[in-house]
Design a protein around this motif. Structure first.
Motif, PDB file in Angstrom:
ATOM      1  N   THR A  52       0.815  -1.212   0.000  1.00 39.44           N
ATOM      2  CA  THR A  52       0.000   0.000   0.000  1.00 39.44           C
ATOM      3  C   THR A  52       0.849   1.262   0.000  1.00 39.44           C
ATOM      4  OG1 THR A  52      -0.190  -0.100   2.411  1.00 39.44           O
ATOM      5  CG2 THR A  52      -1.967  -1.110   1.113  1.00 39.44           C
ATOM      6  N   ARG A  53       2.026   1.178   0.594  1.00 39.89           N
ATOM      7  CA  ARG A  53       2.992   2.278   0.535  1.00 39.89           C
ATOM      8  C   ARG A  53       4.386   1.681   0.474  1.00 39.89           C
ATOM      9  NH1 ARG A  53       2.035   6.435   5.302  1.00 39.89           N
ATOM     10  NH2 ARG A  53       1.876   4.511   6.499  1.00 39.89           N
ATOM     11  N   GLN A  54       5.282   2.403  -0.190  1.00 40.68           N
ATOM     12  CA  GLN A  54       6.635   1.897  -0.380  1.00 40.68           C
ATOM     13  C   GLN A  54       7.619   3.052  -0.357  1.00 40.68           C
ATOM     14  OE1 GLN A  54       7.076  -0.844  -3.634  1.00 40.68           O
ATOM     15  NE2 GLN A  54       9.115  -0.103  -4.139  1.00 40.68           N
ATOM     16  N   VAL A  55       8.751   2.838   0.318  1.00 44.43           N
ATOM     17  CA  VAL A  55       9.836   3.805   0.369  1.00 44.43           C
ATOM     18  C   VAL A  55      11.097   3.115  -0.126  1.00 44.43           C
ATOM     19  CG1 VAL A  55      11.273   5.235   1.877  1.00 44.43           C
ATOM     20  CG2 VAL A  55       8.828   5.018   2.340  1.00 44.43           C
ATOM     21  N   GLU A  56      11.902   3.847  -0.911  1.00 50.14           N
ATOM     22  CA  GLU A  56      13.193   3.344  -1.371  1.00 50.14           C
ATOM     23  C   GLU A  56      14.260   4.356  -0.982  1.00 50.14           C
ATOM     24  OE1 GLU A  56      12.929   2.456  -5.578  1.00 50.14           O
ATOM     25  OE2 GLU A  56      10.906   1.657  -5.287  1.00 50.14           O
ATOM     26  N   ALA A 114      12.138   7.056  -3.722  1.00 52.23           N
ATOM     27  CA  ALA A 114      10.712   6.788  -3.936  1.00 52.23           C
ATOM     28  C   ALA A 114       9.994   6.799  -2.595  1.00 52.23           C
ATOM     29  CB  ALA A 114      10.498   5.439  -4.627  1.00 52.23           C
ATOM     30  N   ALA A 115       8.753   7.269  -2.625  1.00 50.22           N
ATOM     31  CA  ALA A 115       7.862   7.226  -1.455  1.00 50.22           C
ATOM     32  C   ALA A 115       6.451   7.237  -2.028  1.00 50.22           C
ATOM     33  CB  ALA A 115       8.100   8.396  -0.519  1.00 50.22           C
ATOM     34  N   ALA A 116       6.012   6.076  -2.476  1.00 55.46           N
ATOM     35  CA  ALA A 116       4.767   5.957  -3.230  1.00 55.46           C
ATOM     36  C   ALA A 116       3.642   5.351  -2.402  1.00 55.46           C
ATOM     37  CB  ALA A 116       4.993   5.095  -4.474  1.00 55.46           C
ATOM     38  N   ARG A 176       7.738  11.520  -9.860  1.00 57.53           N
ATOM     39  CA  ARG A 176       8.039  12.206  -8.607  1.00 57.53           C
ATOM     40  C   ARG A 176       8.135  11.247  -7.427  1.00 57.53           C
ATOM     41  NH1 ARG A 176       5.305  17.614  -6.173  1.00 57.53           N
ATOM     42  NH2 ARG A 176       7.124  18.182  -4.953  1.00 57.53           N
ATOM     43  N   PHE A 177       7.143  10.375  -7.258  1.00 56.87           N
ATOM     44  CA  PHE A 177       7.061   9.535  -6.056  1.00 56.87           C
ATOM     45  C   PHE A 177       7.366   8.062  -6.295  1.00 56.87           C
ATOM     46  CE2 PHE A 177       4.222  13.141  -5.110  1.00 56.87           C
ATOM     47  CZ  PHE A 177       4.856  13.613  -3.979  1.00 56.87           C
TER      48      PHE A 177
END
Length: 100
Positions: free
Chosen positions: A23-27, A37-39, A59-60
């Protein structure tokens, strides 16, 4: 959950729902753990419906597919929702503050 891919020196942080979808992801990349990334899946879907998907992706980033249960060769570490939020908040603010 989180996992590290040394080939690109990236830490991946995932928030998943009950069915295993991200549901959300950060790289975060490199020694400085620079956010790349912060999608959010919800935001991605809204951008898709509004016709702004390319802008959102650039962007995200995007969230991983398929569900975690179908991933092969990955053994992500479990983390609490509080630990995820500690990574999500700063990464998201940093990416959002960058010039478009």
């Amino acid at each position: 959950m989180r996992c590290y891919w040394d080939g690109e020196d990236v830490w991946f942080y995932f928030e998943v729902d009950a069915e295993g979808w991200v549901t959300r992801q950060v790289e975060l990349q490199g020694l400085e753990r620079t956010p790349i990334a912060a999608a959010s899946l919800d935001e991605w879907q809204q951008a898709h419906e509004a016709g702004h998907l390319d802008e959102y992706d650039s962007r995200f980033g995007i969230t991983a597919e398929p569900p975690v249960s179908e991933w092969e060769g990955h053994a992500p570490e479990r983390m609490t929702s509080e630990e995820f939020e500690e990574v999500w908040g700063p990464a998201r603010r940093q990416i959002a503050s960058r010039a478009r």
